[in-house]
Design a protein around this motif. Structure first.
Motif, PDB file in Angstrom:
ATOM      1  N   MET A 218       0.861  -1.181   0.000  1.00  0.00           N
ATOM      2  CA  MET A 218       0.000   0.000   0.000  1.00  0.00           C
ATOM      3  C   MET A 218       0.900   1.235   0.000  1.00  0.00           C
ATOM      4  SD  MET A 218      -3.375   0.742   2.287  1.00  0.00           S
ATOM      5  CE  MET A 218      -2.537   0.559   3.867  1.00  0.00           C
ATOM      6  N   ILE A 219       0.950   1.914  -1.126  1.00  0.00           N
ATOM      7  CA  ILE A 219       1.896   3.011  -1.282  1.00  0.00           C
ATOM      8  C   ILE A 219       1.205   4.344  -1.027  1.00  0.00           C
ATOM      9  CG2 ILE A 219       3.194   1.642  -2.947  1.00  0.00           C
ATOM     10  CD1 ILE A 219       2.146   3.471  -5.140  1.00  0.00           C
ATOM     11  N   PRO A 220       1.955   5.375  -0.643  1.00  0.00           N
ATOM     12  CA  PRO A 220       1.370   6.688  -0.392  1.00  0.00           C
ATOM     13  C   PRO A 220       0.805   7.316  -1.670  1.00  0.00           C
ATOM     14  CG  PRO A 220       3.558   6.515   0.583  1.00  0.00           C
ATOM     15  CD  PRO A 220       3.385   5.333  -0.302  1.00  0.00           C
ATOM     16  N   VAL A 221      -0.096   8.246  -1.495  1.00  0.00           N
ATOM     17  CA  VAL A 221      -0.765   8.898  -2.620  1.00  0.00           C
ATOM     18  C   VAL A 221       0.238   9.597  -3.532  1.00  0.00           C
ATOM     19  CG1 VAL A 221      -2.338  10.776  -3.239  1.00  0.00           C
ATOM     20  CG2 VAL A 221      -2.960   9.174  -1.425  1.00  0.00           C
ATOM     21  N   ASP A 222       1.157  10.344  -2.947  1.00  0.00           N
ATOM     22  CA  ASP A 222       2.118  11.088  -3.769  1.00  0.00           C
ATOM     23  C   ASP A 222       2.976  10.147  -4.603  1.00  0.00           C
ATOM     24  OD1 ASP A 222       1.121  13.412  -2.753  1.00  0.00           O
ATOM     25  OD2 ASP A 222       2.767  13.761  -1.336  1.00  0.00           O
ATOM     26  N   MET A 223       3.370   9.016  -4.018  1.00  0.00           N
ATOM     27  CA  MET A 223       4.166   8.045  -4.764  1.00  0.00           C
ATOM     28  C   MET A 223       3.340   7.415  -5.884  1.00  0.00           C
ATOM     29  SD  MET A 223       6.229   4.675  -3.471  1.00  0.00           S
ATOM     30  CE  MET A 223       7.449   5.647  -2.612  1.00  0.00           C
ATOM     31  N   ALA A 224       2.076   7.144  -5.597  1.00  0.00           N
ATOM     32  CA  ALA A 224       1.201   6.563  -6.623  1.00  0.00           C
ATOM     33  C   ALA A 224       1.081   7.502  -7.817  1.00  0.00           C
ATOM     34  CB  ALA A 224      -0.169   6.252  -6.035  1.00  0.00           C
ATOM     35  N   LEU A 225       0.868   8.787  -7.554  1.00  0.00           N
ATOM     36  CA  LEU A 225       0.759   9.746  -8.646  1.00  0.00           C
ATOM     37  C   LEU A 225       2.069   9.841  -9.415  1.00  0.00           C
ATOM     38  CD1 LEU A 225      -0.796  11.836 -10.241  1.00  0.00           C
ATOM     39  CD2 LEU A 225      -0.150  13.546  -8.531  1.00  0.00           C
ATOM     40  N   GLN A 226       3.181   9.827  -8.699  1.00  0.00           N
ATOM     41  CA  GLN A 226       4.479   9.885  -9.356  1.00  0.00           C
ATOM     42  C   GLN A 226       4.663   8.692 -10.291  1.00  0.00           C
ATOM     43  OE1 GLN A 226       7.814   9.904  -6.655  1.00  0.00           O
ATOM     44  NE2 GLN A 226       9.303   9.598  -8.262  1.00  0.00           N
TER      45      GLN A 226
END
Length: 650
Positions: A218-226
């Motif tokens: 489960m990755i953080p939102v900012d990392m997912a967008l990146q």
């Protein structure tokens, strides 16, 4: 050498109120021919900060040691943070650290050390004291190289034999066991290659063999967008005539004017063209000049005037235009003017005349690459006068949209007046289609697809054959008929970039890339809950669409702010914070003219992910952090970050 990340968890150290001692001690311990410390950081006692940093480093490091936050107080959250990102727990490694440390001090029992894998990276959580951190790592230091090697491999068979060695040769004594790559004497019973299917459940296995916990970190939102922006591809350029340029499209190349505007001396107003040297007096009216008329065949003589309309060419011999209000009729015949008196006594050369190229000169750039066409009309109008027949613009992506689920009833097809028990009406697809059209996408509706691997793979294959990407809803969680991820990996040979995001709602949001026709297509597999699907679209799909549409071209500053704009706003409600994940609640963003500030009000107290009504009237997502004992809620009047998803109220 193996890259190592050392993360110190301490709020005081992160604020400069204390000195980090465990980090340098661990760096000294992990120096030498095996390890190289490539990442060092200090973060506060925050689950989100810890998890985000570990996830970021896990793609670059083979080993991460997290020091601090393993005690018994409420602030000690390292174990809980790492539990979120672990794709596999390594209890024996943690036990080895504890057993070894207990031989040194009985107080080791009070430290909640942990170990696990984050993807292919080994992660250790150890105490924050210099002594405790180094002693725990020392207990497993000898086995860590082997742990890292096996964690980073697709299976361990190639580590347990010489190059080209077979099991039979090893058993027959033809291969020196001491020379195996990993340094141990273990041999696998088979030397056949391991067939990697990704992390998803095997399509051929029964329900009893499905994973009980999601294997996707489960990755953080900012990392997912990146990761979305890194994998989504590049904008595609097309040349189209002016009439096919849509609102929101971006100019891909500088547009240069091919001709002067105006191409002739043009009258600015209705009046009479004359020689400024003649001054005031009575003049014979030679003829009338309207817009579009030609003056090439004759020249105005001194003592004559010619009636001209706004935009009409000024004839040769005339260097001024007198407005009709500064004249009076002297003589007319059959309704036609014969003589007119000019009253203006201050006539100057060039009066009321636009010279050639006054508005635009040939060769000048009229629109830079990166210019976005808006509904205002100015951009289209400027392109129109440039004299070009077609223009290079970034193509809007063509996206297939489909809902999945045996229980889902199509709301865009045949009307169903009474729902069967267990059925639900499809609100996801209509909502996503509307939102994507508003973004300017060329959308293709693929309807509702059954929960069947064959049906899903056939529909996805057809959609990817005709579109740049696919957006689906449903089938991405832990249910026995959630087939999207295994179909993407095992039938389409796709790669799941991420399968879970640390956010509420929309945790199961999945993003994948699929090789297709010597290129790459994308798949956003969004959750089935209506609000989750729409929130995911605005958090990840919309920024991807904007990137593909060229919105980053020629723009400086933060990519995220351009692709997913946000503002600071005053909250008008009190909101309890979730203790596990950051939350994105629906709100109405408005400008308060009295306060001179943005304000945001929730669309209602019921913000469940199943309740589509909470999206009604929403033009913003209020970004809320994870709650703590010290900060359990956000109060009225506090400033919050608001992601803008629709036109704010002004």
């Amino acid at each position: 050498m193996t890259s190592v990340g050392i993360l110190t968890v301490s709020t005081k150290c992160s604020q400069g109120l204390a000195v980090d001692k465990s980090g340098p001690a661990l760096e000294a311990l992990l120096s030498g021919p095996v390890w190289t410390v490539s990442e060092r950081a200090v973060v506060s006692d925050s689950r989100q900060e810890i998890a985000s940093r570990v996830l970021e480093w896990s793609t670059r490091c083979g080993l991460i040691v997290v020091s601090g936050g393993t005690g018994l107080s409420a602030d000690d959250v390292t174990v809980e943070a790492l539990d979120i990102v672990f794709t596999k727990r390594l209890p024996a490694l943690a036990t080895a650290m504890v057993v070894g440390s207990l031989k040194i001090t009985k107080f080791a029992a009070l430290s909640q050390v942990c170990a696990g894998l984050c993807g292919k990276c080994v992660v250790l959580g150890v105490p924050g004291s210099t002594k405790g951190a180094t002693e725990n790592v020392q207990q497993v230091l000898d086995v860590l190289p082997h742990a890292v090697a096996t964690a980073g491999a697709n299976g361990t068979r190639h580590l347990h034999a010489d190059e080209g060695a077979s099991v039979e040769n090893v058993k027959a004594g033809k291969v020196n066991v001491e020379k195996v790559k990993c340094g141990c004497s273990r041999m696998d019973e088979q030397d056949t290659a391991h067939d990697v299917q990704g992390l998803s459940n095997d399509l051929e296995a029964g329900v009893a063999r499905r994973a009980r916990k999601s294997p996707y970190p489960m990755i953080p939102v900012d990392m997912a967008l990146q990761q979305v922006l890194e994998n989504i591809g590049k904008p595609r350029v097309e040349r189209v005539p002016l009439g096919q340029i849509a609102n929101g499209q971006v100019v891909a190349e500088d547009v240069v004017a091919r001709e002067h505007v105006p191409a002739y001396r043009a009258s600015i107003m209705d009046g009479y063209a004359m020689s400024s040297a003649d001054g005031a007096g009575v003049f014979a009216v030679r003829r009338a000049m309207t817009a579009g008329a030609s003056t090439d065949v004759w020249e105005l003589q001194r003592g004559e005037i010619v009636r001209v309309a706004t935009g009409a060419p000024v004839p040769r011999g005339a260097d001024a235009v007198v407005m009709i209000e500064d004249t009076e009729l002297v003589e007319s015949v059959d309704g036609e003017e014969r003589k007119v008196r000019v009253l203006d006594t201050n006539i100057v050369e060039g009066q009321n005349i636009r010279p050639v190229g006054h508005d635009l000169r040939a060769g000048v750039v009229v629109a830079r690459a990166g210019t976005r066409v808006t509904a205002v009309g100015g951009e289209i109008g400027t392109l129109a006068i440039s004299g070009n027949s077609d223009f290079a613009v970034y193509a809007m992506p063509r996206i297939a949209v489909m809902s999945t689920g045996d229980e889902v009833v199509d709301t865009l097809g045949k009307t169903v007046t009474e729902l069967p028990l267990g059925a639900i009406r499809d609100s996801n697809r209509p909502a996503l289609l509307a939102a994507l059209r508003a973004l300017g996408c060329d959308v293709v509706d693929f309807g509702v697809v059954r929960d069947d691997p064959d049906a899903l793979s056939q529909t996805l294959d057809s959609a990817l054959n005709t579109c740049d990407g696919v957006i689906s809803t449903g089938g991405v969680s832990m249910g026995e008929r959630d087939w999207l991820k295994p179909v993407i990996e095992q039938r389409l040979n796709g790669r799941i970039v991420f399968g879970r995001v640390a956010m509420k709602p929309s945790k199961p949001t999945t993003f994948a890339v699929v090789p297709y026709a010597q290129s790459q297509r994308f798949v956003f597999a969004l959750p089935g809950n209506p609000v989750s699907a729409v929130v995911s679209l605005h958090m990840f799909v919309a920024p991807a669409v904007r990137k593909l549409a060229g919105h980053l071209v020629g723009v400086g500053g933060s990519e995220v702010q351009v692709l997913r704009p946000s503002v600071q706003a005053v909250l008008l409600d009190r909101v309890e914070l979730d203790r596990v994940r950051p939350e994105y609640v629906r709100g109405v963003l408005a400008w308060d003219h009295k306060k001179g500030a943005w304000t945001v009000e929730l669309t209602g107290r019921m913000q469940q992910s199943s309740r589509m009504a909470s999206m009604q009237a929403a033009n913003a997502l209020v970004s809320l952090p994870i709650g703590t004992d010290y900060k359990p809620q956000v109060d009225i009047g506090e400033t919050v970050t608001v992601i803008v998803i629709g036109p704010p109220q002004i």
